[in-house]
Design an enzyme around this catalytic site. Sequence first.
Site, PDB file in Angstrom:
ATOM      1  N   ASP A  36      66.097 -50.914 -38.545  1.00 27.92           N
ATOM      2  CA  ASP A  36      64.805 -50.864 -37.857  1.00 27.92           C
ATOM      3  C   ASP A  36      64.327 -49.415 -37.738  1.00 27.92           C
ATOM      4  O   ASP A  36      63.185 -49.113 -38.108  1.00 27.92           O
ATOM      5  CB  ASP A  36      64.891 -51.540 -36.490  1.00 27.92           C
ATOM      6  CG  ASP A  36      63.561 -51.531 -35.761  1.00 27.92           C
ATOM      7  OD1 ASP A  36      62.727 -52.410 -36.034  1.00 27.92           O
ATOM      8  OD2 ASP A  36      63.349 -50.623 -34.920  1.00 27.92           O
ATOM      9  N   ILE A  92      56.345 -50.885 -27.867  1.00 30.97           N
ATOM     10  CA  ILE A  92      55.655 -50.124 -28.907  1.00 30.97           C
ATOM     11  C   ILE A  92      54.146 -50.276 -28.783  1.00 30.97           C
ATOM     12  O   ILE A  92      53.383 -49.335 -29.031  1.00 30.97           O
ATOM     13  CB  ILE A  92      56.143 -50.545 -30.314  1.00 30.97           C
ATOM     14  CG1 ILE A  92      55.641 -49.567 -31.372  1.00 30.97           C
ATOM     15  CG2 ILE A  92      55.695 -51.961 -30.642  1.00 30.97           C
ATOM     16  CD1 ILE A  92      56.226 -48.191 -31.282  1.00 30.97           C
ATOM     17  N   SER A 111      49.931 -62.347 -25.685  1.00 32.23           N
ATOM     18  CA  SER A 111      51.324 -62.102 -25.309  1.00 32.23           C
ATOM     19  C   SER A 111      51.742 -63.128 -24.267  1.00 32.23           C
ATOM     20  O   SER A 111      50.916 -63.545 -23.433  1.00 32.23           O
ATOM     21  CB  SER A 111      51.488 -60.687 -24.740  1.00 32.23           C
ATOM     22  OG  SER A 111      52.809 -60.464 -24.294  1.00 32.23           O
ATOM     23  N   ARG A 112      53.000 -63.499 -24.295  1.00 35.02           N
ATOM     24  CA  ARG A 112      53.513 -64.413 -23.264  1.00 35.02           C
ATOM     25  C   ARG A 112      53.751 -63.695 -21.944  1.00 35.02           C
ATOM     26  O   ARG A 112      53.756 -64.323 -20.888  1.00 35.02           O
ATOM     27  CB  ARG A 112      54.810 -65.059 -23.740  1.00 35.02           C
ATOM     28  CG  ARG A 112      54.645 -66.081 -24.852  1.00 35.02           C
ATOM     29  CD  ARG A 112      55.969 -66.622 -25.315  1.00 35.02           C
ATOM     30  NE  ARG A 112      56.809 -65.576 -25.877  1.00 35.02           N
ATOM     31  CZ  ARG A 112      58.073 -65.759 -26.248  1.00 35.02           C
ATOM     32  NH1 ARG A 112      58.646 -66.939 -26.094  1.00 35.02           N
ATOM     33  NH2 ARG A 112      58.772 -64.759 -26.771  1.00 35.02           N
ATOM     34  N   LYS A 114      55.576 -52.041 -38.548  1.00 31.15           N
ATOM     35  CA  LYS A 114      56.730 -52.025 -39.449  1.00 31.15           C
ATOM     36  C   LYS A 114      57.937 -52.698 -38.786  1.00 31.15           C
ATOM     37  O   LYS A 114      58.051 -52.676 -37.555  1.00 31.15           O
ATOM     38  CB  LYS A 114      57.060 -50.583 -39.875  1.00 31.15           C
ATOM     39  CG  LYS A 114      57.547 -49.669 -38.729  1.00 31.15           C
ATOM     40  CD  LYS A 114      59.041 -49.766 -38.519  1.00 31.15           C
ATOM     41  CE  LYS A 114      59.477 -49.108 -37.254  1.00 31.15           C
ATOM     42  NZ  LYS A 114      60.909 -49.363 -36.932  1.00 31.15           N
TER      43      LYS A 114
END
Length: 309
Positions: free
Chosen positions: A165, A11, A33-34, A87
Amino acid sequence: MKIALVGIGKIAVDQHVPAIAASDDWELAATVSRHGSVEGVEAFDDFDAMLAARSDIRVVSLCLPPVPRFEYAAKAIRAGRHVMLEKPPGATLAECHMLERMAHAHGVSIYATWHSREADKVSAAKKWLSDKTLNSLHVTWKEDVRRWHPGQEWVWEPGGMGVFDPGINALSIVTEILPDDVHLKSAYLDIPSNKQTPIGAALEFVHPTGAAVTADFDWRQTGDQIWMIEAVTEQGTLTLTDGGARILIDGIEDAVQSENPLHGEYPNLYAKMARLVTNGGVDMDLRPMVHVSDALALGRRTAVEPFYE
């Protein structure tokens, strides 16, 4: 304004990064971020390290799954950063209320975003329904989880919400376009025998004037994806299709282009976040999440066949 994007997944890459790049309000100054990164942007794999190293970044946009989001948002607020939440804004209502209180206490903006509310025809639907007498409203929201959430096991774990979701996107539109609030009466949930969250749901709501308000969500859809809301009133029938991108009144499509020059759900969200930060605002409308929480509390559960990718 400089902004950090946390959680560089599908996303973020598909929606957030292009929206920020196209905006005159924002500069993507860092990512956290990993596994992911954005070319040309400073990348961190530790959120605390980013907060310590980049005091010049005023705003943090969180694209993480809902369960770990509270910890990141709380750290950002304590560090005096404004926070934008993908969201759903969290895993529970209690933690969302806590974040709002923290934002007020620290004098920062927080924004619970609902991207589907920014679909092109949602505002037109809200305006059309504002003076109509509602007889019924039905949501049909059916998509293929394999297409939209490939390999994302978190959606099947507690807090991941399963079919809610995407279903919460529909509920965000319903709560935006209806002049009157509704509340949940009953829910029926299909739970795969090897998962923790629903793959299908049927909802019935109570409307203050007695109108029939219902919704069907399904993550097993193949072929055409269906994102539709139909509202039958005494003055005609409104149909939103394609997730709010198209509107029909009594079967006739309104082809008039939106006056909004941004042309996109996520550009609209980032424009609103810029206004909130500039004006010191907070927007934590949790009504869509209330409906999901109520469905998970009231829902009658039926075990269905196991789901595999």
